[in-house]
Design a protein around this motif. Sequence first.
Motif, mmCIF file in Angstrom:
data_model
loop_
_atom_site.group_PDB
_atom_site.id
_atom_site.type_symbol
_atom_site.label_atom_id
_atom_site.label_comp_id
_atom_site.label_asym_id
_atom_site.label_seq_id
_atom_site.Cartn_x
_atom_site.Cartn_y
_atom_site.Cartn_z
ATOM 1 N N GLN A 194 36.993 31.952 37.048
ATOM 2 C CA GLN A 194 35.558 31.725 36.833
ATOM 3 C C GLN A 194 34.879 31.103 38.054
ATOM 4 N N ASP A 195 35.555 30.151 38.708
ATOM 5 C CA ASP A 195 34.902 29.398 39.784
ATOM 6 C C ASP A 195 35.169 29.917 41.196
ATOM 7 N N PHE A 196 36.231 30.715 41.400
ATOM 8 C CA PHE A 196 36.607 31.068 42.770
ATOM 9 C C PHE A 196 36.762 32.577 43.027
ATOM 10 N N ILE A 197 36.544 33.398 42.013
ATOM 11 C CA ILE A 197 36.695 34.846 42.164
ATOM 12 C C ILE A 197 35.341 35.514 41.947
ATOM 13 N N THR A 198 35.061 36.532 42.756
ATOM 14 C CA THR A 198 33.801 37.260 42.598
ATOM 15 C C THR A 198 33.791 37.965 41.243
ATOM 16 N N ASP A 199 32.590 38.106 40.677
ATOM 17 C CA ASP A 199 32.458 38.673 39.333
ATOM 18 C C ASP A 199 33.075 40.062 39.212
ATOM 19 N N ASP A 200 32.941 40.886 40.235
ATOM 20 C CA ASP A 200 33.441 42.260 40.154
ATOM 21 C C ASP A 200 34.964 42.344 40.100
ATOM 22 N N PHE A 201 35.668 41.257 40.435
ATOM 23 C CA PHE A 201 37.130 41.258 40.409
ATOM 24 C C PHE A 201 37.703 40.305 39.351
ATOM 25 N N SER A 202 36.850 39.635 38.611
ATOM 26 C CA SER A 202 37.357 38.604 37.692
ATOM 27 C C SER A 202 38.312 39.174 36.643
ATOM 28 N N ALA A 203 38.010 40.339 36.091
ATOM 29 C CA ALA A 203 38.886 40.918 35.057
ATOM 30 C C ALA A 203 40.240 41.314 35.642
ATOM 31 N N SER A 204 40.255 41.944 36.812
ATOM 32 C CA SER A 204 41.523 42.388 37.396
ATOM 33 C C SER A 204 42.362 41.201 37.868
ATOM 34 N N VAL A 205 41.719 40.167 38.400
ATOM 35 C CA VAL A 205 42.455 38.972 38.824
ATOM 36 C C VAL A 205 43.026 38.256 37.605
ATOM 37 N N GLN A 206 42.233 38.161 36.545
ATOM 38 C CA GLN A 206 42.725 37.525 35.320
ATOM 39 C C GLN A 206 43.934 38.280 34.786
ATOM 40 N N ASP A 207 43.901 39.607 34.864
ATOM 41 C CA ASP A 207 45.029 40.419 34.411
ATOM 42 C C ASP A 207 46.283 40.125 35.230
ATOM 43 N N VAL A 208 46.141 40.017 36.546
ATOM 44 C CA VAL A 208 47.279 39.706 37.413
ATOM 45 C C VAL A 208 47.860 38.335 37.068
ATOM 46 N N LEU A 209 46.993 37.354 36.861
ATOM 47 C CA LEU A 209 47.460 36.004 36.516
ATOM 48 C C LEU A 209 48.135 35.989 35.152
ATOM 49 N N ASP A 210 47.553 36.707 34.191
ATOM 50 C CA ASP A 210 48.170 36.779 32.861
ATOM 51 C C ASP A 210 49.561 37.398 32.930
ATOM 52 N N LYS A 211 49.700 38.437 33.744
ATOM 53 C CA LYS A 211 51.012 39.075 33.909
ATOM 54 C C LYS A 211 52.009 38.091 34.540
ATOM 55 N N ALA A 212 51.563 37.370 35.552
ATOM 56 C CA ALA A 212 52.447 36.393 36.204
ATOM 57 C C ALA A 212 52.903 35.340 35.207
ATOM 58 N N LEU A 213 51.998 34.904 34.341
ATOM 59 C CA LEU A 213 52.363 33.898 33.339
ATOM 60 C C LEU A 213 53.367 34.448 32.322
ATOM 61 N N ARG A 214 53.420 35.774 32.197
ATOM 62 C CA ARG A 214 54.415 36.413 31.316
ATOM 63 C C ARG A 214 55.688 36.756 32.071
#
Length: 193
Positions: free
Chosen positions: A142-162
Motif C-alpha cells: 500500500q505505501d511503497f508500490i505503485t498502484d498499477d503493480f500492487s496486485a501483482s506484488v501482493q501476489d508475489v508476497l503471498d506466494k512467498a509467505l506460502r
Amino acid sequence: NKCAANISGYPSTDTLGHNLVNEFIMEDFRESVQDVLDKALRGQETANFQLPLVTSNGTRVEILLNATTRKDVDGRIIGVVGIGQNITARIAQEQEYSRLIDTANAPIFGVDIDGNVNVWNKNASAVVGFTAEETFGRPFVQDFITDDFSASVQDVLDKALRGEETANFQLPLMTKGRSRVEILLNATSRKDA
C-alpha cells in the motif's frame, strides 16, 4: 542441576543457598529478574524471559527462562522453578544475520505475515530514501508500490509467505520523493529456526 552447572561453570555446592539475583545476574538486569521471580512466587508464571547470567569465569551467557511456581502437595507456593535454555549462540547468529542484511550491497526488505515492513536495510534506504525507522510497521504494498503493480506484488508476497519462491520479478518502488525506481525482486519466505 547438571545442565545449569555446565552453562554457568558453578557446581551446585557453590550456588545452593546463595541469592540468584544478587550473585549471578548482571547488575543492570537484577530488578527485572527479581520482578519475574516475585511474580512467580505470587502465582504469575513467566515464559520466555531473556536474562544475562554471569558465569564462574565472568563471561555473560544469555538465558531464555520460564519461571514456574513451585507448590507443595497442598497447593501452597513454596518457591520458583526456573527452566532455562542457553541462547547465547542463537543471539550471536541473529546479530550476524542482521549485520549481513544491513550491509548488503542490494536493497533488502522484509514483510511480516500481515504485509507490514519488518526488514529494511541501508541499501534500500539509499535507493528509496526512506529510513528503516520510517518504514517499519507500514504496509509494504500500500505505501511503497505503485498502484498499477500492487496486485501483482501482493501476489508475489503471498506466494512467498506460502513457501513459493519468485526470482527476478520487476518491482516498482515509490521513493520518498514520489518517483518510481525499478528493482529486481527475489522473494523467499523467512522461517523460524
